[in-house]
Design a protein around this motif. Structure first.
Motif, PDB file in Angstrom:
ATOM      1  N   GLU A 140       5.726  -2.084 -10.486  1.00 63.54           N
ATOM      2  CA  GLU A 140       6.216  -2.768  -9.330  1.00 63.54           C
ATOM      3  C   GLU A 140       6.108  -1.716  -8.035  1.00 63.54           C
ATOM      4  OE1 GLU A 140      10.850  -4.040  -7.724  1.00 63.54           O
ATOM      5  OE2 GLU A 140      10.772  -3.211  -9.891  1.00 63.54           O
ATOM      6  N   VAL A 143       2.623  -2.214  -6.569  1.00 66.37           N
ATOM      7  CA  VAL A 143       2.720  -3.337  -5.888  1.00 66.37           C
ATOM      8  C   VAL A 143       3.245  -3.093  -4.476  1.00 66.37           C
ATOM      9  CG1 VAL A 143       3.440  -5.882  -5.918  1.00 66.37           C
ATOM     10  CG2 VAL A 143       2.407  -5.079  -7.861  1.00 66.37           C
ATOM     11  N   SER A 146       1.392  -1.774  -1.829  1.00 69.69           N
ATOM     12  CA  SER A 146       0.193  -2.315  -1.270  1.00 69.69           C
ATOM     13  C   SER A 146       0.371  -2.833   0.218  1.00 69.69           C
ATOM     14  CB  SER A 146      -0.471  -3.350  -2.229  1.00 69.69           C
ATOM     15  OG  SER A 146       0.332  -4.387  -2.282  1.00 69.69           O
ATOM     16  N   TYR A 149       1.712  -6.540   0.249  1.00 68.38           N
ATOM     17  CA  TYR A 149       2.876  -6.964  -0.355  1.00 68.38           C
ATOM     18  C   TYR A 149       3.712  -7.167   0.792  1.00 68.38           C
ATOM     19  CZ  TYR A 149       7.081  -6.771  -3.049  1.00 68.38           C
ATOM     20  OH  TYR A 149       8.370  -7.095  -3.598  1.00 68.38           O
TER      21      TYR A 149
END
Length: 307
Positions: A140, A143, A146, A149
């Motif tokens: 998580e 992510v 990034s 996101y």
């Protein structure tokens, strides 16, 4: 005509002298830069000739040198943190895996009773869940960090959501014998945020508090001029360099964040995830130390929509 010729000769001589001085200055700058690049000295470029353009060039070269040094320092810091992260991940994954493998070996024994088998299976399930949660947190966090996101920001009524989240953690508070002192205004407060992200942030902060807190826990939600603020406060141990910001460092492993805990093996990913989500919502998550009390402070932008 003779005076003009003499004047031109003088001007040409001045230009020649100027050109020679500039050439000598450039050679000097080249030599200084070569010495600097060879790490023979850390001294920046000096300019002896008064020339606005050469001084400007030297200033930009010196600035570039500063940027390179800063980039090198950042690279070394990142490499150090990466090595620490790998060590932390290895430790946090290896610990439950070793435990799981050990109990699996015990289950292979022929003289186990049914109760012992049930106990070992329960322990294996518990360790597996811990490992799964840890891997989910690592995933998580990667992510969230990034660029692609994105969250779905909308108008969120915090007065309804916040009590629901706190109530959902009632059993955990009760198990730790914690009775939070809650202050939530009755007036409706609407913020610009993503509901699932807000739930994750608040749950992470409260679970961190439940895990480490002793004594009084204060949960306060209030409306300011353009923001809404959630503050979670409880007694805490001293922090390294008295810097609360280390709590959001995913490489921070020494559990000095709350009172009565001592050293621990937690990775602090929950707080790192919360910090990342708040940034994605254009909000703020900070930690403040006042005396021996630690306050986690979340701040969201108020919605322009009127209640």
């Amino acid at each position: 005509m003779l005076y003009i010729m003499i004047l031109l000769i003088i001007l040409l001589m001045l230009l020649l002298i100027r050109s020679l001085m500039v050439k000598r200055e450039l050679k000097s700058m080249t030599k200084q830069l070569m010495t600097y690049n060879n790490r023979d000295t850390g001294k920046k470029l000096d300019v002896a000739l008064f020339d606005i353009h050469i001084e400007g060039l030297a200033a930009q070269i010196n600035r570039q040198s500063d940027l390179l040094l800063a980039a090198k320092a950042e690279q070394l810091r990142t490499e150090k943190e990466l090595k620490q992260m790998v060590a932390n991940i290895s430790h946090d994954i290896r610990t439950p895996l070793t435990s799981i493998f050990g109990y699996i070996q015990l289950l292979e024994a022929d003289d186990l009773t049914a109760e012992e088998k049930q106990e070992y299976v329960a322990i294996i399930k518990n360790r597996t869940k811990r490992l799964q949660a840890l891997l989910n947190d690592f995933f998580e966090l990667s992510v969230i960090e990034s660029i692609d996101y994105a969250l779905q920001l909308g108008h969120l009524k915090m007065n309804n959501l916040l009590p629901e989240i706190i109530l959902g953690l009632y059993d955990q508070f009760n198990e730790r014998l914690l009775v939070p002192d809650i202050h939530i205004p009755q007036d409706e407060i609407i913020v610009i945020a993503d509901e699932s992200a807000v739930r994750r942030v608040i749950e992470n902060l409260l679970l961190n508090t439940i895990k480490h807190a002793t004594g009084k826990v204060s949960i306060t939600f209030l409306k300011q001029q353009s923001t809404a603020v959630l503050m979670i406060t409880n007694k805490a141990n001293p922090l390294p360099d008295n810097d609360p910001s280390v709590l959001f460092n995913r490489f921070f492993t020494v559990d000095q964040t709350r009172s009565g805990t001592g050293a621990g093996a937690g990775t602090g990913l929950g707080l790192s995830i919360a910090k990342g989500l708040m940034g994605k919502m254009e909000g703020k998550l900070t930690a403040e130390m006042t005396g021996d009390h630690l306050t986690m402070r979340c701040e969201w932008m108020l919605s322009p929509r009127k209640s």
